[in-house]
Design a protein around this motif. Structure first.
Motif, PDB file in Angstrom:
ATOM      1  N   THR A  33      34.185  78.628  63.935  1.00 55.20           N
ATOM      2  CA  THR A  33      33.872  79.352  65.168  1.00 55.20           C
ATOM      3  C   THR A  33      32.394  79.249  65.506  1.00 55.20           C
ATOM      4  OG1 THR A  33      35.626  80.924  64.582  1.00 55.20           O
ATOM      5  CG2 THR A  33      34.152  81.546  66.372  1.00 55.20           C
ATOM      6  N   GLU A  34      31.541  79.333  64.492  1.00 55.99           N
ATOM      7  CA  GLU A  34      30.102  79.184  64.761  1.00 55.99           C
ATOM      8  C   GLU A  34      29.788  77.787  65.290  1.00 55.99           C
ATOM      9  OE1 GLU A  34      25.714  79.336  62.580  1.00 55.99           O
ATOM     10  OE2 GLU A  34      27.535  79.540  61.368  1.00 55.99           O
ATOM     11  N   TYR A  35      30.340  76.762  64.648  1.00 54.82           N
ATOM     12  CA  TYR A  35      30.076  75.396  65.102  1.00 54.82           C
ATOM     13  C   TYR A  35      30.533  75.200  66.548  1.00 54.82           C
ATOM     14  CZ  TYR A  35      29.427  74.320  60.116  1.00 54.82           C
ATOM     15  OH  TYR A  35      29.005  74.301  58.815  1.00 54.82           O
ATOM     16  N   LEU A  36      31.730  75.697  66.859  1.00 51.51           N
ATOM     17  CA  LEU A  36      32.250  75.547  68.217  1.00 51.51           C
ATOM     18  C   LEU A  36      31.379  76.287  69.227  1.00 51.51           C
ATOM     19  CD1 LEU A  36      36.103  75.856  67.650  1.00 51.51           C
ATOM     20  CD2 LEU A  36      34.834  73.822  68.357  1.00 51.51           C
ATOM     21  N   TYR A  37      30.860  77.437  68.829  1.00 51.64           N
ATOM     22  CA  TYR A  37      29.997  78.204  69.738  1.00 51.64           C
ATOM     23  C   TYR A  37      28.698  77.447  70.010  1.00 51.64           C
ATOM     24  CZ  TYR A  37      27.331  82.062  71.735  1.00 51.64           C
ATOM     25  OH  TYR A  37      26.573  82.854  72.569  1.00 51.64           O
ATOM     26  N   LEU A  38      28.067  76.945  68.951  1.00 51.67           N
ATOM     27  CA  LEU A  38      26.824  76.191  69.134  1.00 51.67           C
ATOM     28  C   LEU A  38      27.056  74.964  70.008  1.00 51.67           C
ATOM     29  CD1 LEU A  38      25.269  76.270  65.534  1.00 51.67           C
ATOM     30  CD2 LEU A  38      25.055  77.931  67.381  1.00 51.67           C
ATOM     31  N   LEU A  39      28.191  74.308  69.782  1.00 47.10           N
ATOM     32  CA  LEU A  39      28.504  73.100  70.546  1.00 47.10           C
ATOM     33  C   LEU A  39      28.845  73.423  71.995  1.00 47.10           C
ATOM     34  CD1 LEU A  39      28.961  70.004  70.337  1.00 47.10           C
ATOM     35  CD2 LEU A  39      31.342  70.511  69.775  1.00 47.10           C
ATOM     36  N   ALA A  40      29.734  74.385  72.196  1.00 49.05           N
ATOM     37  CA  ALA A  40      30.184  74.712  73.549  1.00 49.05           C
ATOM     38  C   ALA A  40      29.065  75.310  74.383  1.00 49.05           C
ATOM     39  CB  ALA A  40      31.365  75.685  73.483  1.00 49.05           C
ATOM     40  N   LEU A  41      28.263  76.181  73.791  1.00 45.27           N
ATOM     41  CA  LEU A  41      27.177  76.799  74.540  1.00 45.27           C
ATOM     42  C   LEU A  41      26.126  75.767  74.926  1.00 45.27           C
ATOM     43  CD1 LEU A  41      25.815  79.337  75.646  1.00 45.27           C
ATOM     44  CD2 LEU A  41      24.794  79.699  73.395  1.00 45.27           C
ATOM     45  N   GLY A  42      25.804  74.888  73.978  1.00 46.38           N
ATOM     46  CA  GLY A  42      24.793  73.884  74.265  1.00 46.38           C
ATOM     47  C   GLY A  42      25.210  72.911  75.342  1.00 46.38           C
ATOM     48  N   TYR A  43      26.370  72.301  75.188  1.00 45.19           N
ATOM     49  CA  TYR A  43      26.831  71.314  76.170  1.00 45.19           C
ATOM     50  C   TYR A  43      27.212  71.971  77.495  1.00 45.19           C
ATOM     51  CZ  TYR A  43      26.814  67.371  72.958  1.00 45.19           C
ATOM     52  OH  TYR A  43      26.420  66.366  72.125  1.00 45.19           O
ATOM     53  N   GLY A  44      27.773  73.173  77.427  1.00 45.80           N
ATOM     54  CA  GLY A  44      28.163  73.854  78.657  1.00 45.80           C
ATOM     55  C   GLY A  44      26.986  74.310  79.486  1.00 45.80           C
ATOM     56  N   SER A  45      25.835  74.454  78.847  1.00 45.43           N
ATOM     57  CA  SER A  45      24.649  74.943  79.556  1.00 45.43           C
ATOM     58  C   SER A  45      23.617  73.851  79.784  1.00 45.43           C
ATOM     59  CB  SER A  45      24.013  76.099  78.772  1.00 45.43           C
ATOM     60  OG  SER A  45      24.933  77.151  78.590  1.00 45.43           O
ATOM     61  N   GLY A  46      23.964  72.606  79.465  1.00 44.06           N
ATOM     62  CA  GLY A  46      23.079  71.510  79.761  1.00 44.06           C
ATOM     63  C   GLY A  46      21.980  71.250  78.755  1.00 44.06           C
ATOM     64  N   VAL A  47      22.102  71.791  77.543  1.00 47.11           N
ATOM     65  CA  VAL A  47      21.125  71.500  76.498  1.00 47.11           C
ATOM     66  C   VAL A  47      21.320  70.048  76.052  1.00 47.11           C
ATOM     67  CG1 VAL A  47      20.293  72.132  74.188  1.00 47.11           C
ATOM     68  CG2 VAL A  47      21.113  73.896  75.755  1.00 47.11           C
ATOM     69  N   GLY A  48      20.235  69.358  75.759  1.00 48.49           N
ATOM     70  CA  GLY A  48      20.318  67.961  75.369  1.00 48.49           C
ATOM     71  C   GLY A  48      21.218  67.737  74.173  1.00 48.49           C
ATOM     72  N   GLY A  49      22.041  66.693  74.250  1.00 52.01           N
ATOM     73  CA  GLY A  49      22.981  66.396  73.175  1.00 52.01           C
ATOM     74  C   GLY A  49      22.321  66.208  71.819  1.00 52.01           C
ATOM     75  N   PRO A  50      21.224  65.444  71.724  1.00 55.60           N
ATOM     76  CA  PRO A  50      20.573  65.272  70.420  1.00 55.60           C
ATOM     77  C   PRO A  50      20.108  66.586  69.802  1.00 55.60           C
ATOM     78  CG  PRO A  50      19.822  63.599  71.952  1.00 55.60           C
ATOM     79  CD  PRO A  50      20.635  64.559  72.750  1.00 55.60           C
ATOM     80  N   LEU A  51      19.610  67.501  70.631  1.00 52.69           N
ATOM     81  CA  LEU A  51      19.147  68.787  70.110  1.00 52.69           C
ATOM     82  C   LEU A  51      20.314  69.609  69.574  1.00 52.69           C
ATOM     83  CD1 LEU A  51      16.818  70.723  69.642  1.00 52.69           C
ATOM     84  CD2 LEU A  51      17.072  71.524  72.012  1.00 52.69           C
ATOM     85  N   VAL A  52      21.425  69.596  70.294  1.00 53.80           N
ATOM     86  CA  VAL A  52      22.619  70.310  69.833  1.00 53.80           C
ATOM     87  C   VAL A  52      23.102  69.717  68.507  1.00 53.80           C
ATOM     88  CG1 VAL A  52      25.014  70.903  70.354  1.00 53.80           C
ATOM     89  CG2 VAL A  52      23.297  70.930  72.175  1.00 53.80           C
ATOM     90  N   PHE A  53      23.109  68.387  68.432  1.00 54.58           N
ATOM     91  CA  PHE A  53      23.562  67.718  67.213  1.00 54.58           C
ATOM     92  C   PHE A  53      22.680  68.060  66.020  1.00 54.58           C
ATOM     93  CE2 PHE A  53      23.115  64.143  64.271  1.00 54.58           C
ATOM     94  CZ  PHE A  53      24.416  64.020  63.817  1.00 54.58           C
TER      95      PHE A  53
END
Length: 213
Positions: free
Chosen positions: A97-117
């Motif tokens: 759930t934590e991983y999905l939240y970090l991923l969904a929030l980042g990509y859904g809000s336009g945070v750069g993919g490399p930073l999310v990764f």
């Protein structure tokens, strides 16, 4: 600077692998371990999953805290011994759930993919390190686990950053903080570990084998 040791081969305390932060741990003291951990964790993960499936890009302000609040249901049972038949499912549910939240929030809000990764990688390395050390009879120092903020602390930091409109900044600061902490603790732990000197092989009479010198 070192690690806490426990006898190898002993059963793993799943409460340690939950990686709870200060808030979740404090909530667990309310019921003093009287609530089984799987039902509230499963309920919280399902609610958080539904909220993320609807799209975190449609959430704004204080509503970004909704998935975190849902998962915090599991914190009430954080003090339970986790000795039930299916309680071993609790840490993986929290991790996923934590991983999905970090991923969904980042990509859904336009945070750069490399930073999310990189942030996901730092959190995953932290969890892998805790699991590996525990299996070998060791644990990371308690202060390190507290400094890593716990799953609830990390999710709350990002939710607060999103609510304030500073989400890329929050991802960057959290990523840098966790990465520096991981590298620094790993380095100091390796330097503090005792180094066993290799002993030269001996022949049948007890002397040193000349072929190795």
């Amino acid at each position: 600077m070192g690690v806490s040791a426990s006898p190898p081969g002993t059963s793993v305390d799943l409460r340690f692998l939950r990686d709870d932060g200060h808030l979740s741990t404090a909530m667990g003291r309310i019921v003093a371990g009287g609530l089984p951990p799987l039902p509230p964790t499963l309920a919280g993960a399902l609610v958080a999953g539904v909220l993320m499936a609807t799209g975190l890009n449609h959430l704004a302000g204080i509503t970004l805290f909704a998935p975190v609040a849902a998962l915090l249901l599991s914190g009430v049972a954080s003090g339970h011994p986790h000795d039930g038949r299916f309680d071993r499912l609790v840490p993986p549910l929290l991790r996923a759930t934590e991983y999905l939240y970090l991923l969904a929030l980042g990509y859904g809000s336009g945070v750069g993919g490399p930073l999310v990764f990189v942030l996901l990688a730092a959190v995953a390395l932290h969890h892998a390190d805790a699991v590996h050390r525990t299996r070998t009879g060791l644990r990371p120092p308690a202060w390190v686990m507290r400094a890593m903020l716990g799953w609830d602390g990390r999710m709350l930091v990002l939710a607060a950053g999103g609510a304030l409109g500073w989400l890329p900044f929050a991802y960057g600061v959290l990523t840098g903080y966790l990465a520096v902490l991981l590298v620094w603790e790993a380095t100091t732990s390796w330097l503090a570990a005792p180094i066993a000197e290799a002993e030269a092989p001996r022949n049948e009479s007890g002397g040193v084998d000349a072929s190795t010198t």
